[in-house]
Design a protein around this motif. Sequence first.
Motif, PDB file in Angstrom:
ATOM      1  N   UNK A  15       0.836  -1.206   0.000  1.00  0.00           N
ATOM      2  CA  UNK A  15       0.000   0.000   0.000  1.00  0.00           C
ATOM      3  C   UNK A  15       0.869   1.255   0.000  1.00  0.00           C
ATOM      4  N   UNK A  16       1.940   1.226   0.782  1.00  0.00           N
ATOM      5  CA  UNK A  16       2.857   2.369   0.812  1.00  0.00           C
ATOM      6  C   UNK A  16       3.556   2.537  -0.539  1.00  0.00           C
ATOM      7  N   UNK A  17       3.885   1.422  -1.188  1.00  0.00           N
ATOM      8  CA  UNK A  17       4.504   1.489  -2.510  1.00  0.00           C
ATOM      9  C   UNK A  17       3.572   2.174  -3.505  1.00  0.00           C
ATOM     10  N   UNK A  18       2.306   1.805  -3.486  1.00  0.00           N
ATOM     11  CA  UNK A  18       1.345   2.418  -4.409  1.00  0.00           C
ATOM     12  C   UNK A  18       1.173   3.906  -4.122  1.00  0.00           C
ATOM     13  N   UNK A  19       1.219   4.272  -2.848  1.00  0.00           N
ATOM     14  CA  UNK A  19       1.149   5.694  -2.498  1.00  0.00           C
ATOM     15  C   UNK A  19       2.384   6.431  -3.010  1.00  0.00           C
ATOM     16  N   UNK A  20       3.540   5.763  -2.947  1.00  0.00           N
ATOM     17  CA  UNK A  20       4.761   6.378  -3.467  1.00  0.00           C
ATOM     18  C   UNK A  20       4.663   6.577  -4.978  1.00  0.00           C
ATOM     19  N   UNK A  59      12.951  11.371  -2.447  1.00  0.00           N
ATOM     20  CA  UNK A  59      13.795  10.533  -1.594  1.00  0.00           C
ATOM     21  C   UNK A  59      13.145  10.327  -0.225  1.00  0.00           C
ATOM     22  N   UNK A  60      12.585  11.396   0.331  1.00  0.00           N
ATOM     23  CA  UNK A  60      11.915  11.275   1.622  1.00  0.00           C
ATOM     24  C   UNK A  60      10.684  10.392   1.551  1.00  0.00           C
ATOM     25  N   UNK A  61       9.888  10.572   0.499  1.00  0.00           N
ATOM     26  CA  UNK A  61       8.701   9.720   0.321  1.00  0.00           C
ATOM     27  C   UNK A  61       9.102   8.255   0.181  1.00  0.00           C
ATOM     28  N   UNK A  62      10.186   8.021  -0.565  1.00  0.00           N
ATOM     29  CA  UNK A  62      10.648   6.643  -0.771  1.00  0.00           C
ATOM     30  C   UNK A  62      11.085   6.012   0.543  1.00  0.00           C
ATOM     31  N   UNK A  63      11.784   6.782   1.360  1.00  0.00           N
ATOM     32  CA  UNK A  63      12.234   6.256   2.648  1.00  0.00           C
ATOM     33  C   UNK A  63      11.044   5.933   3.550  1.00  0.00           C
ATOM     34  N   UNK A  64      10.067   6.840   3.587  1.00  0.00           N
ATOM     35  CA  UNK A  64       8.880   6.605   4.412  1.00  0.00           C
ATOM     36  C   UNK A  64       8.076   5.404   3.918  1.00  0.00           C
ATOM     37  N   UNK A  65       8.082   5.214   2.593  1.00  0.00           N
ATOM     38  CA  UNK A  65       7.315   4.114   1.998  1.00  0.00           C
ATOM     39  C   UNK A  65       8.106   2.811   1.953  1.00  0.00           C
ATOM     40  N   UNK A  66       9.347   2.863   2.417  1.00  0.00           N
ATOM     41  CA  UNK A  66      10.237   1.694   2.442  1.00  0.00           C
ATOM     42  C   UNK A  66      10.518   1.153   1.041  1.00  0.00           C
ATOM     43  N   UNK A  67      10.647   2.074   0.090  1.00  0.00           N
ATOM     44  CA  UNK A  67      10.999   1.698  -1.285  1.00  0.00           C
ATOM     45  C   UNK A  67      12.490   1.988  -1.443  1.00  0.00           C
ATOM     46  N   UNK A  68      13.310   1.037  -1.004  1.00  0.00           N
ATOM     47  CA  UNK A  68      14.749   1.284  -0.927  1.00  0.00           C
ATOM     48  C   UNK A  68      15.383   1.552  -2.282  1.00  0.00           C
TER      49      UNK A  68
END
Length: 366
Positions: A15-20, A59-68
């Motif tokens: 879900x976080x990935x899709x939000x990213x 970059x911040x959104x990716x970190x929060x979404x755990x999209x390394x």
Amino acid sequence: MDPRLLTDPVVRDREALLEFVDALDDHAPLIERDVARLKRVPNDPAAIAEIFRAVHNIKGDAALSKVELAVAIAHPIETTLGRLRAGEFVFSELLAEAILLAVDRLELAATTLANGKSLDPLRLPALVGGLERLALAEPGATDAEASALIEAVTGFRASAATPNLGSDAAAPFATARVAGTDDLRFFRELALRFESRSPLFKGRTSRLLRLSRETNQAAGQPIDQGQLEAAVYLHDVGMMFLPESAWLKVGHLSAGELKDLRAHPEIGAGLLTRMQGWDGAAEIVAQHHEKPDGSGYPRGLSGGICAGARLLAIVDAFEAVMLKHIHRGRNRSVLRAIAEVNACEKQFAPEWIAPFNQVIRRAIEG
């Protein structure tokens, strides 16, 4: 960094990935817009600051979404922009092309990951390696590093003179011979009428025709030239019978708009079947959005897609990518368009990728 992060990443929170992915859809057009501003006014501090802020937010959104993998791509872009903002680097066309290519590839990577498909065609290790070298480059070496990055990711040599396919007569694919039959003249008039519906379509018919012809020739001309030409003219004419909201909209389409859009191949094919002698062109038009894996439309074919449709699918996708970028930044980039098509090569017939690349390579590298 673990190499598997770029080749076989773990989705920790879908879900976080899709939000990213959604957030990236917002940031990427702004980056392209501001890079276009920089091309008009190089080293404009406000534009550089906006691009830096957008990449920092990604970059911040990716970190929060755990999209390394997105963090791994965004970090060296941010470092490069920081050095540009500090005056260590000087803005150039090649630097801009490298940054935009990296953002394109980040978008593709996030979408590909969300769809559960292989990241291998994206060449992410080469991308990140090139970005890291660019970020650490000596101030006078940025163009060389940017060029090396572009070639490593796209397979094409880049230079400051890399052409952008415009609509003027000097552009590589801007002129095309008009065949002499009355039917083809009529079909061309319909295509130009469709082209006139948006200023962004200017020159589209000629570009598509020349690309299709030259790709067919590079493959030994297995497709009848007249049938191919007719198909190029009419493949999107069915759009004119649909609401403009379905085909001029920028961004995500609603389910209803998508359904309308997917009707256009059969509308164009229907026009051709009503005219004697154009059955081959009708088949090309009807099938040009079908895909080898069966995910295309309107019929979801996986086999039996004719050669002309397989060729036109690649050429049409290439033009669509350039249109996407001109919507964003008013700039048609041949390199970025061919890179995106090749990154999605499994959507297309492999026997047509090589001759298409051959045609593009001649335009880019001479």
